[in-house]
Motif scaffolding. Structure first.
Motif, PDB file in Angstrom:
ATOM      1  N   THR A   1      15.378  10.049  12.932  1.00  0.00           N
ATOM      2  CA  THR A   1      14.257  10.068  14.293  1.00  0.00           C
ATOM      3  C   THR A   1      14.893  11.664  15.303  1.00  0.00           C
ATOM      4  O   THR A   1      15.989  11.742  15.459  1.00  0.00           O
ATOM      5  CB  THR A   1      15.294   9.328  15.298  1.00  0.00           C
ATOM      6  OG1 THR A   1      14.802   7.645  14.183  1.00  0.00           O
ATOM      7  CG2 THR A   1      14.299   9.012  17.107  1.00  0.00           C
ATOM      8  N   CYS A   2      14.375  11.931  15.296  1.00  0.00           N
ATOM      9  CA  CYS A   2      14.201  13.302  16.012  1.00  0.00           C
ATOM     10  C   CYS A   2      13.536  13.430  17.837  1.00  0.00           C
ATOM     11  O   CYS A   2      13.116  14.340  18.228  1.00  0.00           O
ATOM     12  CB  CYS A   2      13.953  14.762  15.289  1.00  0.00           C
ATOM     13  SG  CYS A   2      14.478  14.445  14.348  1.00  0.00           S
ATOM     14  N   ALA A   3      12.927  12.076  18.096  1.00  0.00           N
ATOM     15  CA  ALA A   3      12.685  12.006  19.154  1.00  0.00           C
ATOM     16  C   ALA A   3      13.294  11.879  20.696  1.00  0.00           C
ATOM     17  O   ALA A   3      13.868  10.672  20.531  1.00  0.00           O
ATOM     18  CB  ALA A   3      11.167  10.708  19.351  1.00  0.00           C
ATOM     19  N   GLY A   4      12.888  12.980  21.049  1.00  0.00           N
ATOM     20  CA  GLY A   4      14.035  13.137  22.588  1.00  0.00           C
ATOM     21  C   GLY A   4      15.522  13.134  22.350  1.00  0.00           C
ATOM     22  O   GLY A   4      16.654  13.837  22.957  1.00  0.00           O
ATOM     23  N   SER A   5      16.230  12.801  21.313  1.00  0.00           N
ATOM     24  CA  SER A   5      17.666  12.533  20.905  1.00  0.00           C
ATOM     25  C   SER A   5      17.193  12.891  18.799  1.00  0.00           C
ATOM     26  O   SER A   5      16.303  13.171  18.275  1.00  0.00           O
ATOM     27  CB  SER A   5      18.210  11.649  20.971  1.00  0.00           C
ATOM     28  OG  SER A   5      17.541  10.364  20.825  1.00  0.00           O
ATOM     29  N   PHE A   6      18.238  13.566  18.386  1.00  0.00           N
ATOM     30  CA  PHE A   6      18.536  13.987  16.870  1.00  0.00           C
ATOM     31  C   PHE A   6      19.694  12.411  16.646  1.00  0.00           C
ATOM     32  O   PHE A   6      20.263  11.763  17.448  1.00  0.00           O
ATOM     33  CB  PHE A   6      19.513  14.584  16.736  1.00  0.00           C
ATOM     34  CG  PHE A   6      19.514  15.056  15.233  1.00  0.00           C
ATOM     35  CD1 PHE A   6      18.404  14.868  13.893  1.00  0.00           C
ATOM     36  CD2 PHE A   6      20.500  14.959  14.405  1.00  0.00           C
ATOM     37  CE1 PHE A   6      18.682  14.711  13.239  1.00  0.00           C
ATOM     38  CE2 PHE A   6      20.890  14.951  13.056  1.00  0.00           C
ATOM     39  CZ  PHE A   6      19.877  14.955  12.205  1.00  0.00           C
ATOM     40  N   ARG A   7      19.378  11.306  15.659  1.00  0.00           N
ATOM     41  CA  ARG A   7      19.775  10.314  15.374  1.00  0.00           C
ATOM     42  C   ARG A   7      20.084  10.026  13.200  1.00  0.00           C
ATOM     43  O   ARG A   7      18.047  10.384  12.726  1.00  0.00           O
ATOM     44  CB  ARG A   7      19.464   8.721  15.738  1.00  0.00           C
ATOM     45  CG  ARG A   7      19.825   8.617  17.137  1.00  0.00           C
ATOM     46  CD  ARG A   7      19.065   6.970  17.145  1.00  0.00           C
ATOM     47  NE  ARG A   7      19.799   7.353  19.151  1.00  0.00           N
ATOM     48  CZ  ARG A   7      20.135   6.552  19.766  1.00  0.00           C
ATOM     49  NH1 ARG A   7      21.057   6.151  18.498  1.00  0.00           N
ATOM     50  NH2 ARG A   7      20.945   6.361  20.626  1.00  0.00           N
ATOM     51  N   LEU A   8      20.763  10.662  12.811  1.00  0.00           N
ATOM     52  CA  LEU A   8      20.088  10.003  11.538  1.00  0.00           C
ATOM     53  C   LEU A   8      21.321   9.237  10.985  1.00  0.00           C
ATOM     54  O   LEU A   8      22.940   9.150  11.492  1.00  0.00           O
ATOM     55  CB  LEU A   8      20.455  11.454  10.740  1.00  0.00           C
ATOM     56  CG  LEU A   8      20.989  11.272   9.288  1.00  0.00           C
ATOM     57  CD1 LEU A   8      19.539  11.618   8.573  1.00  0.00           C
ATOM     58  CD2 LEU A   8      21.867  12.972   8.093  1.00  0.00           C
ATOM     59  N   GLU A   9      21.090   8.224  10.035  1.00  0.00           N
ATOM     60  CA  GLU A   9      21.789   6.987   9.785  1.00  0.00           C
ATOM     61  C   GLU A   9      21.477   7.561   8.079  1.00  0.00           C
ATOM     62  O   GLU A   9      20.432   7.474   7.198  1.00  0.00           O
ATOM     63  CB  GLU A   9      21.187   5.456  10.204  1.00  0.00           C
ATOM     64  CG  GLU A   9      22.635   5.249   9.480  1.00  0.00           C
ATOM     65  CD  GLU A   9      22.011   3.417   9.332  1.00  0.00           C
ATOM     66  OE1 GLU A   9      21.815   2.813   8.908  1.00  0.00           O
ATOM     67  OE2 GLU A   9      22.505   2.711  11.106  1.00  0.00           O
ATOM     68  N   ALA A  10      23.011   7.473   6.893  1.00  0.00           N
ATOM     69  CA  ALA A  10      23.088   8.070   5.376  1.00  0.00           C
ATOM     70  C   ALA A  10      23.524   7.054   5.002  1.00  0.00           C
ATOM     71  O   ALA A  10      24.427   6.818   5.442  1.00  0.00           O
ATOM     72  CB  ALA A  10      22.211   9.440   5.673  1.00  0.00           C
ATOM     73  N   VAL A  11      23.486   6.691   3.982  1.00  0.00           N
ATOM     74  CA  VAL A  11      24.536   6.093   2.668  1.00  0.00           C
ATOM     75  C   VAL A  11      24.191   7.464   1.578  1.00  0.00           C
ATOM     76  O   VAL A  11      22.899   7.839   1.172  1.00  0.00           O
ATOM     77  CB  VAL A  11      23.593   4.925   2.527  1.00  0.00           C
ATOM     78  CG1 VAL A  11      24.523   4.325   1.428  1.00  0.00           C
ATOM     79  CG2 VAL A  11      23.574   4.047   3.317  1.00  0.00           C
ATOM     80  N   GLY A  12      25.037   8.051   1.477  1.00  0.00           N
ATOM     81  CA  GLY A  12      24.866   8.451   0.652  1.00  0.00           C
ATOM     82  C   GLY A  12      26.310   8.203  -0.605  1.00  0.00           C
ATOM     83  O   GLY A  12      27.500   7.674  -0.303  1.00  0.00           O
ATOM     84  N   GLU A  13      26.085   8.984  -1.807  1.00  0.00           N
ATOM     85  CA  GLU A  13      26.768   8.610  -3.351  1.00  0.00           C
ATOM     86  C   GLU A  13      27.210   9.639  -3.915  1.00  0.00           C
ATOM     87  O   GLU A  13      26.859  10.716  -3.854  1.00  0.00           O
ATOM     88  CB  GLU A  13      25.745   7.650  -3.639  1.00  0.00           C
ATOM     89  CG  GLU A  13      27.317   6.807  -5.162  1.00  0.00           C
ATOM     90  CD  GLU A  13      26.314   6.385  -5.826  1.00  0.00           C
ATOM     91  OE1 GLU A  13      26.757   5.000  -5.860  1.00  0.00           O
ATOM     92  OE2 GLU A  13      25.358   6.711  -7.203  1.00  0.00           O
TER      93      GLU A  13
END
Length: 149
Positions: free
Chosen positions: A111-123
Protein backbone atom coordinates in the motif's frame (compact mmCIF):
# COMPACT_ATOMS: atom_id res chain seq x y z
CA UNK A 1 -14.65 64.41 20.43
CA UNK A 2 -12.16 62.51 22.50
CA UNK A 3 -10.14 64.66 24.86
CA UNK A 4 -6.42 64.44 25.46
CA UNK A 5 -7.09 63.08 28.94
CA UNK A 6 -9.14 60.21 27.50
CA UNK A 7 -6.43 59.42 24.90
CA UNK A 8 -3.78 59.39 27.62
CA UNK A 9 -5.97 57.13 29.74
CA UNK A 10 -6.47 54.67 26.88
CA UNK A 11 -2.74 54.72 26.07
CA UNK A 12 -1.89 54.16 29.75
CA UNK A 13 -4.28 51.15 29.89
CA UNK A 14 -2.76 49.65 26.75
CA UNK A 15 0.77 50.09 28.11
CA UNK A 16 -0.26 48.39 31.36
CA UNK A 17 -1.70 45.47 29.38
CA UNK A 18 1.51 45.26 27.34
CA UNK A 19 3.55 45.42 30.54
CA UNK A 20 1.47 42.60 32.03
CA UNK A 21 1.66 40.37 28.95
CA UNK A 22 5.43 40.77 28.58
CA UNK A 23 6.08 40.40 32.34
CA UNK A 24 7.84 43.78 32.36
CA UNK A 25 8.63 45.60 35.61
CA UNK A 26 9.43 48.87 33.85
CA UNK A 27 7.68 52.07 34.85
CA UNK A 28 8.02 54.43 31.90
CA UNK A 29 6.53 53.81 28.50
CA UNK A 30 9.85 53.62 26.59
CA UNK A 31 11.12 50.89 28.90
CA UNK A 32 7.84 48.98 28.61
CA UNK A 33 8.09 49.14 24.81
CA UNK A 34 11.77 48.06 24.91
CA UNK A 35 10.87 45.10 27.16
CA UNK A 36 8.02 44.18 24.78
CA UNK A 37 10.43 44.28 21.85
CA UNK A 38 12.85 41.94 23.68
CA UNK A 39 9.96 39.66 24.57
CA UNK A 40 8.89 39.44 20.92
CA UNK A 41 12.46 38.63 19.82
CA UNK A 42 12.64 35.86 22.43
CA UNK A 43 9.36 34.42 21.17
CA UNK A 44 10.61 34.52 17.58
CA UNK A 45 13.76 32.63 18.62
CA UNK A 46 11.67 30.02 20.45
CA UNK A 47 9.46 29.59 17.38
CA UNK A 48 12.49 29.15 15.13
CA UNK A 49 13.97 26.57 17.51
CA UNK A 50 10.67 24.64 17.70
CA UNK A 51 10.34 24.70 13.90
CA UNK A 52 13.87 23.36 13.58
CA UNK A 53 13.20 20.60 16.14
CA UNK A 54 9.96 19.69 14.38
CA UNK A 55 11.70 19.50 11.02
CA UNK A 56 14.47 17.34 12.52
CA UNK A 57 11.94 15.02 14.12
CA UNK A 58 10.01 14.67 10.87
CA UNK A 59 13.23 13.98 8.96
CA UNK A 60 14.24 11.38 11.53
CA UNK A 61 10.86 9.67 11.24
CA UNK A 62 11.07 9.65 7.45
CA UNK A 63 14.50 8.01 7.52
CA UNK A 64 13.50 5.34 10.04
CA UNK A 65 11.45 2.63 8.31
CA UNK A 66 10.04 -0.12 10.48
CA UNK A 67 11.23 -3.44 9.10
CA UNK A 68 10.47 -6.79 10.71
CA UNK A 69 11.33 -10.22 9.40
CA UNK A 70 9.78 -13.36 10.82
CA UNK A 71 10.99 -16.87 10.10
CA UNK A 72 8.48 -19.31 8.57
CA UNK A 73 8.83 -23.04 7.86
CA UNK A 74 10.31 -22.48 4.40
CA UNK A 75 11.01 -18.76 4.22
CA UNK A 76 10.29 -15.39 5.76
CA UNK A 77 7.42 -13.04 6.53
CA UNK A 78 8.64 -9.51 5.78
CA UNK A 79 6.80 -6.40 7.02
CA UNK A 80 7.87 -2.88 6.06
CA UNK A 81 6.25 0.35 7.23
CA UNK A 82 7.22 3.96 6.52
CA UNK A 83 5.16 6.85 7.84
CA UNK A 84 5.11 8.75 4.57
CA UNK A 85 3.75 8.21 1.11
CA UNK A 86 5.52 5.83 -1.20
CA UNK A 87 8.30 7.43 -3.23
CA UNK A 88 8.33 6.21 -6.83
CA UNK A 89 10.49 3.15 -7.26
CA UNK A 90 10.58 2.07 -3.59
CA UNK A 91 8.66 -1.15 -4.08
CA UNK A 92 10.78 -2.06 -7.11
CA UNK A 93 13.94 -1.32 -5.12
CA UNK A 94 12.86 -3.66 -2.31
CA UNK A 95 11.86 -6.43 -4.72
CA UNK A 96 15.23 -6.12 -6.50
CA UNK A 97 16.96 -6.48 -3.12
CA UNK A 98 15.01 -9.70 -2.51
CA UNK A 99 16.14 -10.99 -5.88
CA UNK A 100 19.78 -10.08 -5.21
CA UNK A 101 19.91 -12.08 -1.96
CA UNK A 102 18.14 -15.06 -3.53
CA UNK A 103 14.67 -14.63 -2.04
CA UNK A 104 11.66 -15.52 -4.19
CA UNK A 105 8.49 -13.61 -3.35
CA UNK A 106 5.57 -16.02 -3.10
CA UNK A 107 2.95 -13.50 -2.00
CA UNK A 108 2.98 -9.74 -1.39
CA UNK A 109 0.63 -6.93 -0.45
CA UNK A 110 1.71 -3.31 -0.74
CA UNK A 111 0.00 0.00 0.00
CA UNK A 112 1.33 3.42 -0.92
CA UNK A 113 -1.59 5.65 0.12
CA UNK A 114 -0.48 8.08 2.83
CA UNK A 115 2.16 5.70 4.13
CA UNK A 116 4.12 2.79 2.71
CA UNK A 117 3.28 -0.73 3.87
CA UNK A 118 4.56 -3.99 2.48
CA UNK A 119 3.81 -7.48 3.69
CA UNK A 120 5.57 -10.20 1.76
CA UNK A 121 6.18 -13.92 2.08
CA UNK A 122 9.47 -14.97 0.60
CA UNK A 123 11.20 -18.30 0.11
CA UNK A 124 14.91 -18.94 -0.27
CA UNK A 125 16.06 -20.23 -3.62
CA UNK A 126 18.83 -22.22 -1.91
CA UNK A 127 17.67 -23.28 1.57
CA UNK A 128 19.76 -22.36 4.58
CA UNK A 129 21.87 -19.59 3.05
CA UNK A 130 19.84 -16.58 4.17
CA UNK A 131 18.91 -15.58 7.71
CA UNK A 132 16.27 -13.10 8.91
CA UNK A 133 18.87 -10.45 9.74
CA UNK A 134 20.26 -10.56 6.20
CA UNK A 135 16.76 -10.07 4.77
CA UNK A 136 16.13 -7.13 7.12
CA UNK A 137 19.44 -5.50 6.20
CA UNK A 138 18.75 -5.94 2.49
CA UNK A 139 15.37 -4.19 2.86
CA UNK A 140 16.81 -1.32 4.91
CA UNK A 141 19.62 -0.86 2.39
CA UNK A 142 17.14 -0.91 -0.51
CA UNK A 143 15.13 1.86 1.18
CA UNK A 144 18.26 3.94 1.78
CA UNK A 145 19.41 3.44 -1.82
CA UNK A 146 16.04 4.33 -3.36
CA UNK A 147 16.82 7.37 -5.54
CA UNK A 148 13.92 9.51 -4.30
CA UNK A 149 14.33 8.71 -0.59
Amino acid sequence: MVSREQKRGVLHEKLQILRSVTHSHAGDKMSIIADASSYIKDLQQKIAKLNQETASAQHANVCQPLVSVGVLDKGFLINVFMDKSCPPGLLASILEAFDEIGLTVLEARATCAGSFRLEAVGEEEDEGLIDAHAVEQAVVQAIKNCPTN
